[in-house]
Structure formats: structure tokens, C-alpha cells
Design a protein around this motif. Structure first.
Motif, mmCIF file in Angstrom:
data_model
loop_
_atom_site.group_PDB
_atom_site.id
_atom_site.type_symbol
_atom_site.label_atom_id
_atom_site.label_comp_id
_atom_site.label_asym_id
_atom_site.label_seq_id
_atom_site.Cartn_x
_atom_site.Cartn_y
_atom_site.Cartn_z
ATOM 1 N N GLY A 1 0.772 -1.229 0.000
ATOM 2 C CA GLY A 1 0.000 0.000 0.000
ATOM 3 C C GLY A 1 0.805 1.282 0.000
ATOM 4 N N LEU A 2 2.128 1.211 -0.097
ATOM 5 C CA LEU A 2 2.954 2.418 -0.150
ATOM 6 C C LEU A 2 3.151 2.827 -1.610
ATOM 7 N N LEU A 3 2.927 4.092 -1.905
ATOM 8 C CA LEU A 3 3.099 4.588 -3.259
ATOM 9 C C LEU A 3 4.596 4.683 -3.576
ATOM 10 N N ILE A 4 4.962 4.293 -4.791
ATOM 11 C CA ILE A 4 6.359 4.336 -5.214
ATOM 12 C C ILE A 4 6.561 5.502 -6.177
ATOM 13 N N TYR A 5 7.540 6.363 -5.871
ATOM 14 C CA TYR A 5 7.872 7.516 -6.701
ATOM 15 C C TYR A 5 9.187 7.240 -7.424
ATOM 16 N N HIS A 6 9.191 7.457 -8.730
ATOM 17 C CA HIS A 6 10.409 7.306 -9.534
ATOM 18 C C HIS A 6 10.878 8.703 -9.949
ATOM 19 N N LEU A 7 11.967 9.124 -9.350
ATOM 20 C CA LEU A 7 12.522 10.452 -9.589
ATOM 21 C C LEU A 7 13.743 10.334 -10.499
ATOM 22 N N TYR A 8 13.807 11.224 -11.495
ATOM 23 C CA TYR A 8 14.993 11.275 -12.353
ATOM 24 C C TYR A 8 15.544 12.692 -12.368
ATOM 25 N N ILE A 9 16.837 12.795 -12.060
ATOM 26 C CA ILE A 9 17.575 14.062 -12.154
ATOM 27 C C ILE A 9 18.853 13.765 -12.936
ATOM 28 N N HIS A 10 19.160 14.596 -13.887
ATOM 29 C CA HIS A 10 20.380 14.379 -14.675
ATOM 30 C C HIS A 10 21.581 14.360 -13.727
ATOM 31 N N PRO A 11 22.488 13.379 -13.911
ATOM 32 C CA PRO A 11 23.653 13.268 -13.018
ATOM 33 C C PRO A 11 24.456 14.561 -12.864
ATOM 34 N N MET A 12 24.562 15.349 -13.939
ATOM 35 C CA MET A 12 25.295 16.615 -13.829
ATOM 36 C C MET A 12 24.551 17.606 -12.927
ATOM 37 N N ASP A 13 23.203 17.550 -12.964
ATOM 38 C CA ASP A 13 22.418 18.428 -12.097
ATOM 39 C C ASP A 13 22.531 17.992 -10.635
ATOM 40 N N ILE A 14 22.628 16.689 -10.419
ATOM 41 C CA ILE A 14 22.847 16.194 -9.051
ATOM 42 C C ILE A 14 24.176 16.709 -8.520
ATOM 43 N N GLN A 15 25.192 16.713 -9.372
ATOM 44 C CA GLN A 15 26.492 17.233 -8.955
ATOM 45 C C GLN A 15 26.407 18.719 -8.614
ATOM 46 N N ASP A 16 25.602 19.461 -9.395
ATOM 47 C CA ASP A 16 25.411 20.888 -9.109
ATOM 48 C C ASP A 16 24.746 21.084 -7.749
ATOM 49 N N LEU A 17 23.756 20.253 -7.442
ATOM 50 C CA LEU A 17 23.085 20.341 -6.145
ATOM 51 C C LEU A 17 24.066 20.062 -5.012
ATOM 52 N N LYS A 18 24.896 19.074 -5.203
ATOM 53 C CA LYS A 18 25.832 18.671 -4.155
ATOM 54 C C LYS A 18 26.953 19.685 -3.945
ATOM 55 N N LYS A 19 27.273 20.447 -4.997
ATOM 56 C CA LYS A 19 28.357 21.429 -4.896
ATOM 57 C C LYS A 19 28.034 22.509 -3.875
ATOM 58 N N ASP A 20 26.771 22.918 -3.848
ATOM 59 C CA ASP A 20 26.339 23.976 -2.919
ATOM 60 C C ASP A 20 25.012 23.561 -2.302
ATOM 61 N N LEU A 21 25.092 22.956 -1.121
ATOM 62 C CA LEU A 21 23.894 22.439 -0.450
ATOM 63 C C LEU A 21 22.895 23.541 -0.141
ATOM 64 N N TRP A 22 23.364 24.779 -0.023
ATOM 65 C CA TRP A 22 22.510 25.879 0.420
ATOM 66 C C TRP A 22 21.942 26.684 -0.740
ATOM 67 N N ASN A 23 22.244 26.265 -1.950
ATOM 68 C CA ASN A 23 21.707 26.949 -3.117
ATOM 69 C C ASN A 23 20.237 26.572 -3.298
ATOM 70 N N ASP A 24 19.365 27.576 -3.338
ATOM 71 C CA ASP A 24 17.936 27.319 -3.486
ATOM 72 C C ASP A 24 17.457 27.432 -4.927
ATOM 73 N N ASP A 25 18.389 27.518 -5.868
ATOM 74 C CA ASP A 25 18.009 27.503 -7.279
ATOM 75 C C ASP A 25 17.760 26.066 -7.708
ATOM 76 N N PRO A 26 16.544 25.742 -8.154
ATOM 77 C CA PRO A 26 16.225 24.351 -8.479
ATOM 78 C C PRO A 26 16.849 23.887 -9.792
ATOM 79 N N VAL A 27 16.900 22.581 -9.960
ATOM 80 C CA VAL A 27 17.274 21.965 -11.230
ATOM 81 C C VAL A 27 16.043 21.241 -11.774
ATOM 82 N N SER A 28 16.100 20.902 -13.053
ATOM 83 C CA SER A 28 14.967 20.208 -13.684
ATOM 84 C C SER A 28 15.065 18.714 -13.455
ATOM 85 N N GLY A 29 13.918 18.074 -13.496
ATOM 86 C CA GLY A 29 13.880 16.624 -13.362
ATOM 87 C C GLY A 29 12.510 16.119 -13.759
#
Length: 363
Positions: A6-34
Motif C-alpha cells: 500500500g505504499l506509493l512508489i515515486y520514480h525520480l529522475y535528475i540528470h547526473p550533472m544536475d545532481i552534482q550541481d546540487l551537491k556542490k552547494d547544499l545551500w543553493n535554493d536555485d532548483p534543477v529540472s527533473g
């Protein structure tokens, strides 16, 4: 896709380069696409890390905005909380549901299982965003919503951060929705809270604040023992028709006997009167204080009992248990996970006993 339990499953995709951008600055509130696929339907999204100290944790939490289609089940955005420091993974939902049960406006939430780029990320709590869509779903009048984003949201003229006089009475808040004039209404209420004489305060505060709902919210913070709840972890909604403010709880994982790091919190850690300037002023008024005392007694005899809470805890615990075992961040902590319901029951017993022993302070 719905899980076999009964738990809903979510499949999230983020481009690996965008994940790296997120990780570079944890405090950046500018979103990436996915993209997010739910029940075989794909949503184009913007995504960014959410939270304050939790951004540093291994299991990330996310803020998701939908843009194609622009709504998911009537929401334009959702929050996915990792609940990483809560060994039960249910405290946040348990708390928000408890607030609803005692008559406080509260966001809905549910557990889901997240995959990121095909890899299991584990059990998450999906939190409803508190915004204009939140109001529309409940047929509430349009109005303004302010998020309390730091300790300056303490209803005081003094900063909670440096104890200096605030340069602006909007400090500590972020307006989620509303008009420019709504800033003035918030400032006016805070000014009145701090400057009205006692007799004037009792008569006038009801024209700014739903006192009954505030006292019920205060009771909810006291029962769940969310230490940060008095100057943080809430939103303010001003009803556009009545002009009255009310409180909405938010982020309640550090509750039911554990702190923000998951450590045991003594049942007497938070006093029965709570904290912040508004609570102090309200409880200085005999009628408001007595009403608060009666609300506490009512909840102690009804919702805040092991008998009442146990079925809720057991339901949530059993619902997510098979999925916690698949969570790469939690699967090695199953013994601790299994002990948490008993820990919560014991806390309710001890906290209840403590609060009953302090009711006289509200006479």
C-alpha cells in the motif's frame, strides 16, 4: 505505482550533472529540472534540497515544484522529507495528524518509497505544501501565509538571534502567498502584542488572532514536545475574510521523546507554559490561561493517551516496516526501528504524568 503493502512508489529522475550541481552547494535554493513518475504518469518538475541542518545529512530531503502538468492532486508543490534522524520515521506524520485531531489546521502527509535514477532512496514522508492550494482544498478563504523561517519569528520586538531590537517586524518570516498590504497586518499584530497594556490586550488581541486555535496549537506543541515549535516550525495564515491569524504546524520530526538528532529528550524538557512572547502575554490573562488549562485537561483525557495513540502508531509502523527493510539508509537499523513504538508509548505516559503534575501552574 503502488507497492504491495500500500505504499506509493515515486520514480525520480535528475540528470547526473544536475545532481552534482546540487551537491556542490547544499545551500543553493536555485532548483534543477527533473521528472517524477507516479502511477505511470510522468511529471516534469523543478527540484532542490530542502531544510536547514538536514541538508548536510546523507539522505537528502527535497522540495518539488510541478510545471508540466502544473498540478499533482491539486498541489503545485510537495516536500519529500527523509526523516533521517527519526529512528521511527513516523514522528512527523504522527504529530501533524495529532494537531488535526485536536482542532488545529495542519498539512496532510503520507509515506512513499522513492527511487532516484533507478536506485532505491528509501522511505520518505510527502508533506503537503502550505500555500493557496492548501487553502483551496479546504474551502478556506484566500489570505496570506507566512512561514516562520528562523528564531526571529518569536512574536517579539527583540531578535531571538542577537537580542537586539528588530530592524523590521517581518524578520523571521517568509511570505508564501498574499499581497504587499499583508506585511502591514503582520507587523501590526506583532506591534500590538508587545505594546498593548494588559486590559487592552485581552480586548484587542481577539481582533488579530484566533485565540482558541492558538491555545490548541500551543497545546499541540506542548504534548509533542517540539522545542523548536515556539519560534520556528510553523506558518501563519491570515484569513482574508475575517482578518484573523491562526497557526499551522510544520516539520515535527523532533517530537515524542526525541530531539533533532534523534537523541532521547526527557519528558520534562519543555515546560507546560511553553515559550515565546505571544504565549506569555496570552497566559498572563486569567480567562485565556484557564481556557488553556481546560484544553490541556480535555486532550489529556482523550487524544493524549496510549490507548488513543497506539492504533495510529501501530498502523504507520506496520505500513512502512517492509519498506524500511529496503531503505539503504535504514535497513541496518531494523532492531532500533522495532523498538520505537514502545519508546513512543512510554514517552506519552511520562509526559502525561509530568503535565498533569504541572496543571496547577495555570490556576
Amino acid at each position: 505505482m503502488m507497492g504491495d503493502t500500500g505504499l506509493l512508489i515515486y520514480h525520480l529522475y535528475i540528470h547526473p550533472m544536475d545532481i552534482q550541481d546540487l551537491k556542490k552547494d547544499l545551500w543553493n535554493d536555485d532548483p534543477v529540472s527533473g521528472s517524477l513518475t507516479i502511477n505511470k504518469k510522468k511529471y516534469d518538475i523543478d527540484i532542490v534540497y530542502r531544510g536547514s541542518h538536514i541538508r548536510k545529512l546523507q539522505k537528502k530531503s527535497y522540495h518539488i515544484s510541478f510545471y508540466k502538468p502544473s498540478l499533482y492532486k491539486g498541489s503545485k508543490e510537495i516536500h519529500l522529507n527523509a526523516e533521517y534522524k527519526d529512528p521511527s520515521l513516523i514522528r512527523n506524520k504522527l504529530s501533524l495528524d495529532f494537531f488535526s485531531d485536536i482542532g488545529v489546521l495542519s498539512p496532510q502527509s503520507r509515506h512513499v518509497f522513492l527511487h532516484l535514477n533507478g536506485r532505491k532512496e528509501g522511505v520518505y514522508l510527502e508533506l503537503e505544501s502550505v500555500d493557496e492550494k492548501f487553502l483551496a482544498k479546504r474551502n478556506l478563504p484566500n489570505g496570506s501565509i507566512f512561514y516562520a523561517v528562523d528564531g526571529d519569528a518569536n512574536f517579539s520586538l527583540l531578535s531571538d538571534l542577537d537580542k537586539e531590537t528588530k530592524k523590521s517586524l517581518e524578520l523571521g518570516y517568509e511570505k508564501k502567498c498574499g499581497e504587499d498590504k499583508d506585511d502591514i497586518y503582520l507587523q501590526e499584530m506583532i506591534f500590538k502584542i508587545n505594546t498593548l497594556l494588559k486590559e487592552e490586550f485581552e480586548k484587542q488581541i481577539v481582533h488579530y488572532l484566533d485565540v482558541e486555535k492558538y491555545l490548541r496549537w500551543l497545546a499541540g506543541v506542548i504534548f509533542t514536545q517540539n522545542y523548536d515549535g515556539f519560534v520556528h516550525n510553523y506558518a501563519l495564515y491570515r484569513n482574508g475574510e475575517t482578518g484573523i491569524f491562526e497557526m499551522i504546524p510544520w516539520d515535527y520530526d523532533a517530537t515524542w521523546g526525541r530531539d533533532v538528532n534523534g537523541r532521547t529528550m526527557s519528558e520534562d524538557y519543555v515546560r507546560i507554559q511553553g515559550f515565546n512572547t505571544l504565549s506569555a502575554r496570552l497566559l498572563s490573562v486569567d480567562g485565556f490561561r484557564k481556557r488553556y488549562q481546560n484544553i490541556l485537561k480535555e486532550i489529556l483525557n482523550n487524544q493524549y493517551t496510549v490507548e488513543y495513540m497506539k492504533p495510529k502508531v501501530e498502523h504507520l509502523h506496520s505500513l512502512i516496516k517492509p519498506w524500511v527493510a529496503k531503505d539503504p539508509y535504514e535497513k541496518d537499523n531494523m532492531e532500533r526501528f522495532e523498538r520505537e513504538p514502545s519508546f513512543i508509548y512510554r514517552f506519552i505516559e511520562l509526559r502525561s504524568e509530568y503535565l498533569r503534575s504541572r496543571l496547577y501552574k495555570l490556576d
